[in-house]
Design an enzyme around this catalytic site. Sequence first.
Site, PDB file in Angstrom:
ATOM      1  N   ASN A  81      45.800  32.216  28.875  1.00  0.00           N
ATOM      2  CA  ASN A  81      45.619  31.452  30.116  1.00  0.00           C
ATOM      3  C   ASN A  81      44.226  30.816  30.230  1.00  0.00           C
ATOM      4  O   ASN A  81      43.844  30.332  31.293  1.00  0.00           O
ATOM      5  CB  ASN A  81      45.930  32.327  31.337  1.00  0.00           C
ATOM      6  N   ARG A 215      36.533  36.906  39.020  1.00  0.00           N
ATOM      7  CA  ARG A 215      36.963  38.126  39.714  1.00  0.00           C
ATOM      8  C   ARG A 215      36.219  38.244  41.033  1.00  0.00           C
ATOM      9  O   ARG A 215      34.986  38.022  41.076  1.00  0.00           O
ATOM     10  CB  ARG A 215      36.666  39.374  38.867  1.00  0.00           C
ATOM     11  N   GLN A 243      39.104  41.838  47.945  1.00  0.00           N
ATOM     12  CA  GLN A 243      40.417  42.414  48.288  1.00  0.00           C
ATOM     13  C   GLN A 243      41.429  41.279  48.232  1.00  0.00           C
ATOM     14  O   GLN A 243      41.187  40.242  48.852  1.00  0.00           O
ATOM     15  CB  GLN A 243      40.413  42.932  49.746  1.00  0.00           C
ATOM     16  N   HIS A 262      44.401  33.178  43.957  1.00  0.00           N
ATOM     17  CA  HIS A 262      44.362  33.659  42.564  1.00  0.00           C
ATOM     18  C   HIS A 262      45.363  32.878  41.689  1.00  0.00           C
ATOM     19  O   HIS A 262      46.294  33.445  41.112  1.00  0.00           O
ATOM     20  CB  HIS A 262      44.653  35.160  42.509  1.00  0.00           C
ATOM     21  N   LEU A 263      45.115  31.573  41.623  1.00  0.00           N
ATOM     22  CA  LEU A 263      46.048  30.687  40.908  1.00  0.00           C
ATOM     23  C   LEU A 263      45.557  30.253  39.530  1.00  0.00           C
ATOM     24  O   LEU A 263      46.209  29.448  38.880  1.00  0.00           O
ATOM     25  CB  LEU A 263      46.283  29.416  41.746  1.00  0.00           C
ATOM     26  N   GLY A 264      44.386  30.788  39.111  1.00  0.00           N
ATOM     27  CA  GLY A 264      43.789  30.316  37.848  1.00  0.00           C
ATOM     28  C   GLY A 264      44.764  30.278  36.684  1.00  0.00           C
ATOM     29  O   GLY A 264      44.756  29.334  35.897  1.00  0.00           O
TER      30      GLY A 264
HETATM   31  N1  LIG Z   1      41.512  33.335  38.180  1.00  0.00           N
HETATM   32  C1  LIG Z   1      42.349  33.672  37.243  1.00  0.00           C
HETATM   33  O1  LIG Z   1      43.548  33.584  37.414  1.00  0.00           O
HETATM   34  C2  LIG Z   1      41.843  34.132  35.938  1.00  0.00           C
HETATM   35  C3  LIG Z   1      40.673  34.840  35.866  1.00  0.00           C
HETATM   36  N2  LIG Z   1      40.226  35.289  34.668  1.00  0.00           N
HETATM   37  C4  LIG Z   1      38.967  36.018  34.659  1.00  0.00           C
HETATM   38  O2  LIG Z   1      37.957  35.144  34.163  1.00  0.00           O
HETATM   39  C5  LIG Z   1      36.902  35.924  33.610  1.00  0.00           C
HETATM   40  C6  LIG Z   1      36.486  35.369  32.254  1.00  0.00           C
HETATM   41  O3  LIG Z   1      37.566  35.460  31.347  1.00  0.00           O
HETATM   42  P1  LIG Z   1      37.368  35.078  29.789  1.00  0.00           P
HETATM   43  O4  LIG Z   1      36.492  33.902  29.662  1.00  0.00           O
HETATM   44  O5  LIG Z   1      38.705  35.048  29.196  1.00  0.00           O
HETATM   45  O6  LIG Z   1      36.595  36.372  29.304  1.00  0.00           O
HETATM   46  P2  LIG Z   1      35.654  36.541  28.025  1.00  0.00           P
HETATM   47  O7  LIG Z   1      35.618  37.967  27.746  1.00  0.00           O
HETATM   48  O8  LIG Z   1      36.066  35.589  26.954  1.00  0.00           O
HETATM   49  O9  LIG Z   1      34.233  36.073  28.570  1.00  0.00           O
HETATM   50  C7  LIG Z   1      33.447  36.824  29.443  1.00  0.00           C
HETATM   51  C8  LIG Z   1      32.000  36.521  29.135  1.00  0.00           C
HETATM   52  O10 LIG Z   1      31.192  37.157  30.115  1.00  0.00           O
HETATM   53  C9  LIG Z   1      30.016  37.601  29.469  1.00  0.00           C
HETATM   54  N3  LIG Z   1      29.366  38.627  30.253  1.00  0.00           N
HETATM   55  C10 LIG Z   1      29.657  39.958  30.326  1.00  0.00           C
HETATM   56  N4  LIG Z   1      28.783  40.580  31.140  1.00  0.00           N
HETATM   57  C11 LIG Z   1      27.928  39.637  31.594  1.00  0.00           C
HETATM   58  C12 LIG Z   1      26.812  39.665  32.471  1.00  0.00           C
HETATM   59  N5  LIG Z   1      26.380  40.803  33.024  1.00  0.00           N
HETATM   60  N6  LIG Z   1      26.184  38.500  32.731  1.00  0.00           N
HETATM   61  C13 LIG Z   1      26.589  37.342  32.166  1.00  0.00           C
HETATM   62  N7  LIG Z   1      27.619  37.250  31.303  1.00  0.00           N
HETATM   63  C14 LIG Z   1      28.293  38.391  31.029  1.00  0.00           C
HETATM   64  C15 LIG Z   1      30.516  38.091  28.119  1.00  0.00           C
HETATM   65  O11 LIG Z   1      29.464  38.125  27.176  1.00  0.00           O
HETATM   66  C16 LIG Z   1      31.556  37.052  27.775  1.00  0.00           C
HETATM   67  O12 LIG Z   1      31.011  36.009  26.983  1.00  0.00           O
HETATM   68  C17 LIG Z   1      37.412  37.371  33.599  1.00  0.00           C
HETATM   69  O13 LIG Z   1      36.914  38.021  34.727  1.00  0.00           O
HETATM   70  C18 LIG Z   1      38.904  37.208  33.732  1.00  0.00           C
HETATM   71  O14 LIG Z   1      39.502  38.341  34.291  1.00  0.00           O
HETATM   72  C19 LIG Z   1      40.872  35.022  33.506  1.00  0.00           C
HETATM   73  C20 LIG Z   1      42.036  34.311  33.519  1.00  0.00           C
HETATM   74  C21 LIG Z   1      42.633  33.831  34.741  1.00  0.00           C
HETATM   75  O1  LIG Z   2      48.293  35.746  36.386  1.00  0.00           O
HETATM   76  C1  LIG Z   2      47.601  36.728  36.617  1.00  0.00           C
HETATM   77  O2  LIG Z   2      48.016  37.852  36.535  1.00  0.00           O
HETATM   78  C2  LIG Z   2      46.155  36.518  36.974  1.00  0.00           C
HETATM   79  C3  LIG Z   2      45.386  36.070  35.791  1.00  0.00           C
HETATM   80  C4  LIG Z   2      44.092  36.713  35.698  1.00  0.00           C
HETATM   81  O3  LIG Z   2      43.382  36.897  36.640  1.00  0.00           O
HETATM   82  C5  LIG Z   2      43.651  37.202  34.383  1.00  0.00           C
HETATM   83  O4  LIG Z   2      44.326  36.925  33.382  1.00  0.00           O
HETATM   84  O5  LIG Z   2      42.613  37.871  34.334  1.00  0.00           O
END
Ligand SMILES: NC(=O)C1=CN([C@@H]2O[C@H](COP(=O)(O)OP(=O)(O)OC[C@H]3O[C@@H](n4cnc5c(N)ncnc54)[C@H](O)[C@@H]3O)[C@@H](O)[C@H]2O)C=CC1
Ligand SMILES: O=C(O)CCC(=O)C(=O)O
Length: 510
Positions: A81, A215, A243, A262-264
């Site tokens: 995603n 998050r 929350q 939470h539509l990302g």
């Molecule tokens: N809104 C949504 O629906 C979605 C949200 N997410 C969230 O997006 C976020 C990022 O996901 P990805 O890029 O896939 O993860 P990723 O693991 O590829 O990247 C996270 C990055 O954050 C860095 N990081 C860790 N601790 C840190 C700190 N203290 N300060 C600065 N950087 C730090 C890491 O080094 C890493 O490069 C996650 O929280 C994930 O759960 C992911 C997909 C969908």
């Molecule tokens: O579709 C979901 O469950 C939310 C996606 C998300 O926040 C994630 O993959 O971290």
Amino acid sequence: MAPLCASAQIDIVQKKTTEAEEELHTFDALLVRSATKVTEELLEKMPNLKIIGRAGVGVDNIDVDAATKRGIVVINAPNGNTISAAEHTFAMMAALVRRIPQAHISVKSREWNRSAFVGNELFGKKLGIIGFGRIGSEVAKRARAFGMSVHVYDPFLTKERAEKLGVSIHSLDEVLTVADIITVHTPLTKETRGLLGTENLAKTKKGVYLINCARGGIIDEQALIPFLESGHVAGVALDVFEQEPPGDHPLLAFDNVIVTPHLGASTVEAQLNVATQVAEELLHFFEGRPVTSSINLPALSKDVYEKIQAFYHLGQKLGLIASQFMNIPVQELSVTYAGTVADLETTYITRSLLAGFLRPRVASTVNEVNAAMVAKERGITYGEKFSDETHGYANCISLTVHGENKTFTIKGTHVPNYGDRIVHFDGVAIDFAPEGHLLYIQHQDRPGMIGKVGNVLGAHDVNIATMQVGRQEAGGKAMMILSLDKPVDDEVLQALAQIDDIETVKRLEA
Ligand SMILES: NC(=O)C1=CN([C@@H]2O[C@H](COP(=O)(O)OP(=O)(O)OC[C@H]3O[C@@H](n4cnc5c(N)ncnc54)[C@H](O)[C@@H]3O)[C@@H](O)[C@H]2O)C=CC1
Ligand SMILES: O=C(O)CCC(=O)C(=O)O
């Protein structure tokens, strides 16, 4: 899900956990998105569970420590995603600076107020990205296409990777002070919770825009309020909340706070990608193939897995045999890798060896996932060493177990197209396959010992499949390792132990 539906081995039950109370104890696997909270309490009701799959990235809805303790593998779909989340972040950014949601509501309310919705261009603006992993780096690509300059803070980002991705690394303070727009893309951890709190928000430029599509909690929601009231923060875009759902949250009252539920990852493409990824991984797991996206196992590519597979098996056998031979409390395991195996991903082999060692001693499930944790709980330390001493074999794994008043060493090698061989056992060079029902006999090196042992086993109707002998020196300590067609009972052990010059008899299952 299609790969799972197509598998004859998998029965799929699609329910909320609360609706499946009666069946929880029967499931081998659990697949969830973000809404299901996989707590210790839920895991207690699922004693059969072997794997939890998160169809998405964040695993903060899963108690990974509790799963690890139980030897349950946790996998996610780390990149299915990414693009959707990056595009959503960008859509939020454009909507924020051009006030699209507010303008939309106004027109729907039959107003036509063009002067109320004057926005800002993205072109030429400085974008601060905190957390430069998969999503952060995709956001950066899009930002550059819009003519923005990108300023990154990520303490784990190497200079090489930053250069490859065409960005420069800055300190958090630098990003906070220069950025016109700040977007966060870190996981929610102890370090990132409240990362943008009162102190750091005060360092941002007046008129800054903030975005959180990662998050809830990375930007401290309560701390934001005075900065919005004073106008220091010009606007905020939130896809996630501390929350969820946020209920009647005070932030929702601000006109310049725009929100989505939470539509990302909520696109047809992302949902298909994550479901397929996690389903394929789950099938690999049950087929005994490597899982590449485990949260609590070292990541292994197919290539690496194929190379270590044989040693993984050998390691497990070395641990298993050593544990039964040293059936006393032990303090330390020391594993030495020599020859070709020393160049491989040995962490995984050591975990397998440790799991093999702990299995005869622990009532609960112990596997590669929780072996290190179980060892620690039991006060057993372990370490890896590398050596050039191969004893003439192409590869050699040695395990030394330090127990109370006794140390035991076992060495093994893997011979391609032939199998595993134990080549050294408690100070004696020997050669046997670590398989099946084994019998260890330690005796004085005297003529006729083999015949006496054979007679006792024959009298008890026990057939010997193979017999290997070895000794330290002529007339000194000697041993036999027999492979039997069936396990022997205590009566046979006692009869063997009564033979003159036999000092020890032990059953070893491998
Ligand atoms: N809104 C949504 O629906 C979605 C949200 N997410 C969230 O997006 C976020 C990022 O996901 P990805 O890029 O896939 O993860 P990723 O693991 O590829 O990247 C996270 C990055 O954050 C860095 N990081 C860790 N601790 C840190 C700190 N203290 N300060 C600065 N950087 C730090 C890491 O080094 C890493 O490069 C996650 O929280 C994930 O759960 C992911 C997909 C969908
Ligand atoms: O579709 C979901 O469950 C939310 C996606 C998300 O926040 C994630 O993959 O971290």
